[in-house]
Write a protein that holds these residues in place. Structure first.
Motif, short mmCIF file in Angstrom:
data_model
loop_
_atom_site.label_atom_id
_atom_site.label_comp_id
_atom_site.label_asym_id
_atom_site.label_seq_id
_atom_site.Cartn_x
_atom_site.Cartn_y
_atom_site.Cartn_z
N GLN A 2 0.85 -1.19 0.00
CA GLN A 2 0.00 0.00 0.00
C GLN A 2 0.88 1.24 0.00
O GLN A 2 1.81 1.34 0.80
N LEU A 3 0.57 2.18 -0.90
CA LEU A 3 1.23 3.48 -0.90
C LEU A 3 0.30 4.47 -0.25
O LEU A 3 -0.88 4.53 -0.59
N LEU A 4 0.81 5.21 0.71
CA LEU A 4 -0.03 6.09 1.51
C LEU A 4 0.61 7.46 1.66
O LEU A 4 1.82 7.62 1.50
N GLY A 5 -0.22 8.43 2.03
CA GLY A 5 0.25 9.75 2.42
C GLY A 5 -0.06 9.92 3.89
O GLY A 5 0.16 9.01 4.69
N SER A 6 -0.66 11.05 4.25
CA SER A 6 -0.97 11.29 5.66
C SER A 6 -2.00 10.30 6.20
O SER A 6 -2.14 10.16 7.42
N ASP A 7 -2.69 9.59 5.31
CA ASP A 7 -3.63 8.56 5.76
C ASP A 7 -2.91 7.39 6.44
O ASP A 7 -3.55 6.50 6.99
N ILE A 8 -1.58 7.42 6.45
CA ILE A 8 -0.80 6.43 7.20
C ILE A 8 -1.23 6.42 8.67
O ILE A 8 -1.14 5.40 9.35
N LEU A 9 -1.73 7.55 9.15
CA LEU A 9 -2.10 7.65 10.56
C LEU A 9 -3.25 6.72 10.92
O LEU A 9 -3.39 6.35 12.09
N THR A 10 -4.03 6.27 9.94
CA THR A 10 -5.09 5.30 10.23
C THR A 10 -4.51 3.93 10.59
O THR A 10 -5.20 3.10 11.17
N ALA A 12 -1.46 3.76 12.24
CA ALA A 12 -0.34 4.15 13.12
C ALA A 12 -0.04 3.10 14.19
O ALA A 12 1.14 2.85 14.47
N ASP A 13 -1.04 2.49 14.78
CA ASP A 13 -0.78 1.49 15.83
C ASP A 13 -0.03 0.29 15.26
O ASP A 13 0.95 -0.17 15.85
N ARG A 14 -0.49 -0.22 14.12
CA ARG A 14 0.17 -1.38 13.51
C ARG A 14 1.58 -1.04 13.03
O ARG A 14 2.51 -1.83 13.19
N LEU A 15 1.75 0.15 12.46
CA LEU A 15 3.07 0.59 12.01
C LEU A 15 4.01 0.74 13.20
O LEU A 15 5.17 0.31 13.15
N THR A 16 3.52 1.31 14.28
CA THR A 16 4.35 1.49 15.47
C THR A 16 4.78 0.15 16.05
O THR A 16 5.94 -0.01 16.46
N ASP A 17 3.89 -0.83 16.07
CA ASP A 17 4.27 -2.17 16.55
C ASP A 17 5.43 -2.73 15.73
O ASP A 17 6.39 -3.26 16.29
N ALA A 18 5.35 -2.60 14.42
CA ALA A 18 6.41 -3.10 13.55
C ALA A 18 7.70 -2.31 13.78
O ALA A 18 8.79 -2.89 13.87
N TYR A 19 7.59 -1.00 13.88
CA TYR A 19 8.77 -0.16 14.10
C TYR A 19 9.50 -0.57 15.37
O TYR A 19 10.72 -0.73 15.37
N VAL A 20 8.77 -0.75 16.45
CA VAL A 20 9.38 -1.12 17.73
C VAL A 20 10.06 -2.48 17.62
O VAL A 20 11.18 -2.66 18.11
N GLU A 21 9.42 -3.44 16.96
CA GLU A 21 10.04 -4.75 16.81
C GLU A 21 11.36 -4.65 16.03
O GLU A 21 12.36 -5.26 16.41
N VAL A 22 11.36 -3.90 14.94
CA VAL A 22 12.55 -3.78 14.11
C VAL A 22 13.65 -2.99 14.81
O VAL A 22 14.81 -3.40 14.84
N PHE A 23 13.29 -1.84 15.39
CA PHE A 23 14.30 -0.92 15.90
C PHE A 23 14.60 -1.05 17.40
O PHE A 23 15.14 -0.13 18.00
N THR A 24 14.25 -2.21 17.98
CA THR A 24 14.76 -2.56 19.31
C THR A 24 15.47 -3.92 19.27
O THR A 24 15.89 -4.43 20.29
N ALA A 25 15.58 -4.48 18.06
CA ALA A 25 16.34 -5.72 17.83
C ALA A 25 17.76 -5.34 17.42
O ALA A 25 18.02 -4.20 17.07
N PRO A 26 18.70 -6.28 17.47
CA PRO A 26 20.07 -5.95 17.07
C PRO A 26 20.11 -5.32 15.67
O PRO A 26 19.37 -5.76 14.79
N PRO A 27 20.91 -4.31 15.46
CA PRO A 27 21.92 -3.73 16.36
C PRO A 27 21.38 -2.62 17.25
O PRO A 27 22.15 -1.91 17.89
N ASP A 47 5.55 13.88 11.10
CA ASP A 47 6.13 13.56 9.81
C ASP A 47 5.07 13.34 8.73
O ASP A 47 5.28 13.70 7.56
N ALA A 48 3.94 12.77 9.08
CA ALA A 48 2.89 12.47 8.10
C ALA A 48 2.34 13.74 7.44
O ALA A 48 1.69 13.65 6.40
N HIS A 49 2.63 14.89 8.02
CA HIS A 49 2.14 16.16 7.46
C HIS A 49 3.25 16.98 6.81
O HIS A 49 3.02 18.12 6.41
N ARG A 50 4.44 16.41 6.66
CA ARG A 50 5.53 17.11 5.99
C ARG A 50 5.22 17.21 4.49
O ARG A 50 4.57 16.31 3.94
N PRO A 51 5.74 18.25 3.83
CA PRO A 51 5.54 18.35 2.37
C PRO A 51 6.14 17.13 1.65
O PRO A 51 7.28 16.74 1.93
#
Length: 190
Positions: A2-10, A12-27, A47-51
């Motif tokens: 899926q390609l998204l713009g500011s509608d990514i915020l809908t 946000a919870d699922r994206l945040t879960d993935a982000y935390v899993e990736v960016f708290t694992a090594p390294p 960030d979702a509202h940046r040009p």
């Protein structure tokens, strides 16, 4: 995907879960998961509202985010917050202006462990940067993220030479130049 713009915020919870899993694992295992979650969620709201903000997500059959990439067009004046000051110290203000301002900035790219090795990272990065202004995109990453550095190099991204004596703990990458179309050679009659 899926390609998204500011509608990514809908999502946000699922994206945040993935982000935390990736960016708290090594390294990045030194990062606190709760603090990482809070900081990313707060940044995402802004960030979702940046040009020029765009995101690409890959969802599993159950609707979880398997991979993601976000970014936007780098505006002038070049920012000084977050890690931007390190970028300016590494490259110098003139090269920052010429190489990065007006280009598409890849902010975050992550693929969950279960989806690694499938080409998903390559697909996400390509999908998001395909419409980069004049084919120009850039990103930065931590110089200790060795697998990440190797990934971008395999993708054809390259590192502009840092200024001498400016070790900043980050590496800046520029996108691979667009493939030039070769002129067709005229046919030779038989």
């Amino acid at each position: 995907m899926q390609l998204l713009g500011s509608d990514i915020l809908t999502l946000a919870d699922r994206l945040t879960d993935a982000y935390v899993e990736v960016f708290t694992a090594p390294p990045w295992e030194h990062r606190d998961p709760a603090a990482t979650r809070e900081a990313f969620r707060e940044r995402l709201e802004t960030d979702a509202h940046r040009p020029g903000f765009r995101a690409a997500l890959s969802l599993s059959a159950s609707g979880e985010v398997d991979g993601f990439v976000t970014g936007w067009i780098t505006q002038a004046p070049f920012p000084a917050d977050r890690a931007y000051g390190k970028v300016t110290r590494r490259l110098g203000p003139d090269r920052v202006e010429g190489l990065l301002v007006g280009a598409f900035e890849v902010d975050e790219l992550g693929v969950r462990a279960r989806a690694r090795g499938t080409g998903l990272g390559r697909q996400l990065l390509s999908a998001l940067t395909a419409a980069a202004p004049d084919g120009r995109a850039w990103l930065l990453t931590w110089d200790e993220a060795h697998e990440t550095l190797a990934f971008y190099r395999r993708m054809g991204w390259h590192e502009p030479e840092p200024l001498p004596g400016h070790d900043t703990g980050i590496v800046v990458f520029l996108s691979a130049p667009p493939r030039a179309t070769r002129p067709r050679m005229p046919s030779v009659g038989r």
